[in-house]
Design a protein around this motif. Structure first.
Motif, mmCIF file in Angstrom:
data_model
loop_
_atom_site.group_PDB
_atom_site.id
_atom_site.type_symbol
_atom_site.label_atom_id
_atom_site.label_comp_id
_atom_site.label_asym_id
_atom_site.label_seq_id
_atom_site.Cartn_x
_atom_site.Cartn_y
_atom_site.Cartn_z
ATOM 1 N N THR A 1 -9.854 8.012 -5.607
ATOM 2 C CA THR A 1 -8.482 8.140 -5.099
ATOM 3 C C THR A 1 -8.074 9.612 -5.012
ATOM 4 O O THR A 1 -8.521 10.445 -5.805
ATOM 5 C CB THR A 1 -7.457 7.470 -6.045
ATOM 6 N N TYR A 2 -7.195 9.873 -4.062
ATOM 7 C CA TYR A 2 -6.603 11.207 -3.929
ATOM 8 C C TYR A 2 -5.101 11.028 -3.818
ATOM 9 O O TYR A 2 -4.628 10.249 -2.981
ATOM 10 C CB TYR A 2 -7.156 11.925 -2.687
ATOM 11 N N ASP A 3 -4.362 11.741 -4.657
ATOM 12 C CA ASP A 3 -2.902 11.660 -4.610
ATOM 13 C C ASP A 3 -2.410 12.708 -3.617
ATOM 14 O O ASP A 3 -2.241 13.882 -3.953
ATOM 15 C CB ASP A 3 -2.319 11.911 -6.009
ATOM 16 N N CYS A 4 -2.158 12.273 -2.402
ATOM 17 C CA CYS A 4 -1.759 13.205 -1.345
ATOM 18 C C CYS A 4 -0.264 13.508 -1.388
ATOM 19 O O CYS A 4 0.239 14.247 -0.540
ATOM 20 C CB CYS A 4 -2.161 12.645 0.021
ATOM 21 N N GLY A 5 0.444 12.958 -2.359
ATOM 22 C CA GLY A 5 1.855 13.307 -2.549
ATOM 23 C C GLY A 5 1.986 14.586 -3.369
ATOM 24 O O GLY A 5 3.076 15.097 -3.583
ATOM 25 N N ASP A 6 0.843 15.072 -3.841
ATOM 26 C CA ASP A 6 0.796 16.249 -4.692
ATOM 27 C C ASP A 6 -0.008 17.319 -3.955
ATOM 28 O O ASP A 6 -1.010 17.005 -3.307
ATOM 29 C CB ASP A 6 0.079 15.821 -5.988
ATOM 30 N N LYS A 7 0.430 18.572 -4.036
ATOM 31 C CA LYS A 7 -0.202 19.610 -3.206
ATOM 32 C C LYS A 7 -1.698 19.756 -3.474
ATOM 33 O O LYS A 7 -2.511 19.772 -2.547
ATOM 34 C CB LYS A 7 0.484 20.957 -3.428
ATOM 35 N N VAL A 8 -2.049 19.849 -4.765
ATOM 36 C CA VAL A 8 -3.464 20.062 -5.091
ATOM 37 C C VAL A 8 -4.288 18.837 -4.671
ATOM 38 O O VAL A 8 -5.369 18.967 -4.095
ATOM 39 C CB VAL A 8 -3.629 20.372 -6.603
ATOM 40 N N GLY A 9 -3.738 17.642 -4.943
ATOM 41 C CA GLY A 9 -4.427 16.402 -4.563
ATOM 42 C C GLY A 9 -4.628 16.333 -3.055
ATOM 43 O O GLY A 9 -5.679 15.899 -2.565
ATOM 44 N N ALA B 1 -12.478 16.730 0.647
ATOM 45 C CA ALA B 1 -13.380 15.592 0.405
ATOM 46 C C ALA B 1 -13.566 14.751 1.669
ATOM 47 O O ALA B 1 -14.681 14.345 1.994
ATOM 48 C CB ALA B 1 -12.828 14.734 -0.728
ATOM 49 N N PHE B 2 -12.482 14.484 2.381
ATOM 50 C CA PHE B 2 -12.592 13.658 3.591
ATOM 51 C C PHE B 2 -13.353 14.399 4.693
ATOM 52 O O PHE B 2 -14.133 13.803 5.424
ATOM 53 C CB PHE B 2 -11.209 13.197 4.080
ATOM 54 N N LEU C 1 0.852 -1.203 0.000
ATOM 55 C CA LEU C 1 0.000 0.000 0.000
ATOM 56 C C LEU C 1 0.879 1.242 0.000
ATOM 57 O O LEU C 1 1.750 1.386 0.874
ATOM 58 C CB LEU C 1 -0.889 0.063 1.252
ATOM 59 N N LEU C 2 0.670 2.117 -0.971
ATOM 60 C CA LEU C 2 1.376 3.410 -0.975
ATOM 61 C C LEU C 2 0.547 4.397 -0.160
ATOM 62 O O LEU C 2 -0.578 4.741 -0.542
ATOM 63 C CB LEU C 2 1.547 3.936 -2.402
ATOM 64 N N PRO C 3 1.082 4.842 0.975
ATOM 65 C CA PRO C 3 0.262 5.659 1.880
ATOM 66 C C PRO C 3 -0.078 7.044 1.354
ATOM 67 O O PRO C 3 -0.995 7.676 1.872
ATOM 68 C CB PRO C 3 1.109 5.774 3.143
ATOM 69 N N ASP C 4 0.654 7.514 0.342
ATOM 70 C CA ASP C 4 0.313 8.863 -0.135
ATOM 71 C C ASP C 4 -0.872 8.845 -1.099
ATOM 72 O O ASP C 4 -1.371 9.893 -1.487
ATOM 73 C CB ASP C 4 1.526 9.598 -0.727
ATOM 74 N N VAL C 5 -1.331 7.644 -1.460
ATOM 75 C CA VAL C 5 -2.582 7.534 -2.219
ATOM 76 C C VAL C 5 -3.659 7.089 -1.238
ATOM 77 O O VAL C 5 -3.525 6.049 -0.597
ATOM 78 C CB VAL C 5 -2.458 6.511 -3.365
ATOM 79 N N ALA D 1 -4.863 -2.663 -8.005
ATOM 80 C CA ALA D 1 -6.027 -1.773 -8.089
ATOM 81 C C ALA D 1 -5.771 -0.760 -9.195
ATOM 82 O O ALA D 1 -4.672 -0.194 -9.283
ATOM 83 C CB ALA D 1 -6.228 -1.059 -6.753
ATOM 84 N N VAL D 2 -6.773 -0.559 -10.050
ATOM 85 C CA VAL D 2 -6.592 0.345 -11.191
ATOM 86 C C VAL D 2 -7.785 1.269 -11.354
ATOM 87 O O VAL D 2 -8.892 0.966 -10.908
ATOM 88 C CB VAL D 2 -6.398 -0.435 -12.523
ATOM 89 N N GLU D 3 -7.513 2.397 -12.010
ATOM 90 C CA GLU D 3 -8.609 3.303 -12.393
ATOM 91 C C GLU D 3 -8.222 4.004 -13.690
ATOM 92 O O GLU D 3 -7.035 4.119 -14.015
ATOM 93 C CB GLU D 3 -8.876 4.337 -11.289
#
Ligand code: UTP
Length: 294
Positions: A259-267, A274-275, A132-136, A161-163
């Motif tokens: 999904t939210y990419d939390c490794g990226d500022k906007v994400g 959202a949360f 699991l990549l925690p930043d996603v 897991a894919v999207e």
């Protein structure tokens, strides 16, 4: 084919988090707070919901707060108890991982995701495991890995897991080449790391949740020994996974959730909104503030 139970999960947390500097200068990216919990805790709770029993963190210099976060903090417990703060106490108990179930291994240099998973090889042994990549972070009714484990019980093998992503974004992700699709499952015939939009075999991207068979560890070992660098000059997990295609069941899994990419500022900012909006205790107040802002 039914899959052997997935009991172990790897959490690669050794990256530099350069996109979040200076926040990540002295604090691990995976400790960034999403509403009121660090990113790593969302990943651990997701794994726990999927039946994971052993948690393996691949860490590096400066990542000690990640280790401390899952400790029992007796002084704090006593203080909260004495003050009758039961809700806070309950929230704190969710951060605990029992003794002997949390393992740390070190990645001495951030040589890539494949290299990070390889660093966990001794703790993994000869059984399937999750990554699991925690930043996603995935916002969903049923946690993403739990959905995968359910599907894996039927098909076994390797599952990612894919999207779908917009075609112009394929160069940011690992992308599947799909042989056939059946409901949420896609049979994988090829994998490419960060292909240019015009060269991408599909728009199905790997989000950062994996169920893998132990044979991947030998393939990773081969690549580490050969210092086989892929996209971005890193030892990529995707490159090693190609070696399992056609040898073991291999599926992409279209999970339900966002999904939210939390490794990226906007994400990361989007994820916080959202949360917060998904939380009954915060929704109304946050919405009021947001309406004022925009
Ligand atoms: P990222 O590529 O998103 O993280 O890796 P990063 O390299 O830390 O971030 P930037 O691009 O510099 O901002 C996804 C996950 O894999 C881990 C990271 O810690 C993150 O949780 N990772 C990445 C490793 O553990 N080791 C690596 O060599 C690379």
């Amino acid at each position: 084919m039914s899959g052997q139970k997935v009991r172990k999960a790897v959490f690669p947390v050794a990256g530099l988090g350069t996109r979040f500097l200076p926040a990540t200068k002295a604090m691990p990216k995976e400790m960034l707070t999403l509403v009121d919990k660090p990113l790593i805790q969302y990943a651990v709770e997701e794994a726990r919901a999927a039946g994971i029993e052993e948690f393996i963190f691949v860490t590096s210099k400066g990542k000690d707060p990640l280790e401390d976060h899952f400790d029992m903090h007796s002084d704090l417990y006593r203080t909260l108890e004495a003050r009758g703060k039961t809700a806070e106490l309950e929230a704190l108990k969710k951060t605990e991982i029992p003794s002997g179930k949390l393992f740390f291994t070190r990645q001495r240099e951030p040589l890539g995701l494949g290299h990070a998973v390889w660093c966990a090889r001794s703790a993994l042994g000869n059984e399937p495991f999750a990554v699991l990549l925690p930043d996603v972070v995935v916002l969903s009714k049923t946690p993403c890995l739990e959905q995968m484990v359910d599907a894996y019980k039927t098909v076994g093998g390797n599952m990612l897991a894919v999207e779908d992503v917009p075609r112009e974004d394929t160069n940011k992700y690992g992308i599947l080449d799909v042989a056939s699709e059946n409901g949420k499952l896609a049979v994988v015939k090829g994998l490419v790391e960060k292909p240019k939009p015009e060269a991408a075999p599909s728009t199905l991207s790997i989000i950062g949740r994996y169920i893998l068979q132990p044979e991947i560890l030998q393939l990773l070992d081969n690549n580490v020994q050969k210092n086989a660098r892929g996209a971005g000059g890193e030892i990529q997990l995707t490159d090693a996974l190609v070696g399992l295609l056609g040898k073991q069941p291999f599926h992409g899994f279209r999970f339900e959730g966002k999904t939210y990419d939390c490794g990226d500022k906007v994400g990361f900012i989007e994820a916080n909104v959202a949360f917060a909006l998904s939380r009954p205790d915060l929704q109304a107040d946050v919405l009021k503030k947001l309406k004022k802002l925009v």
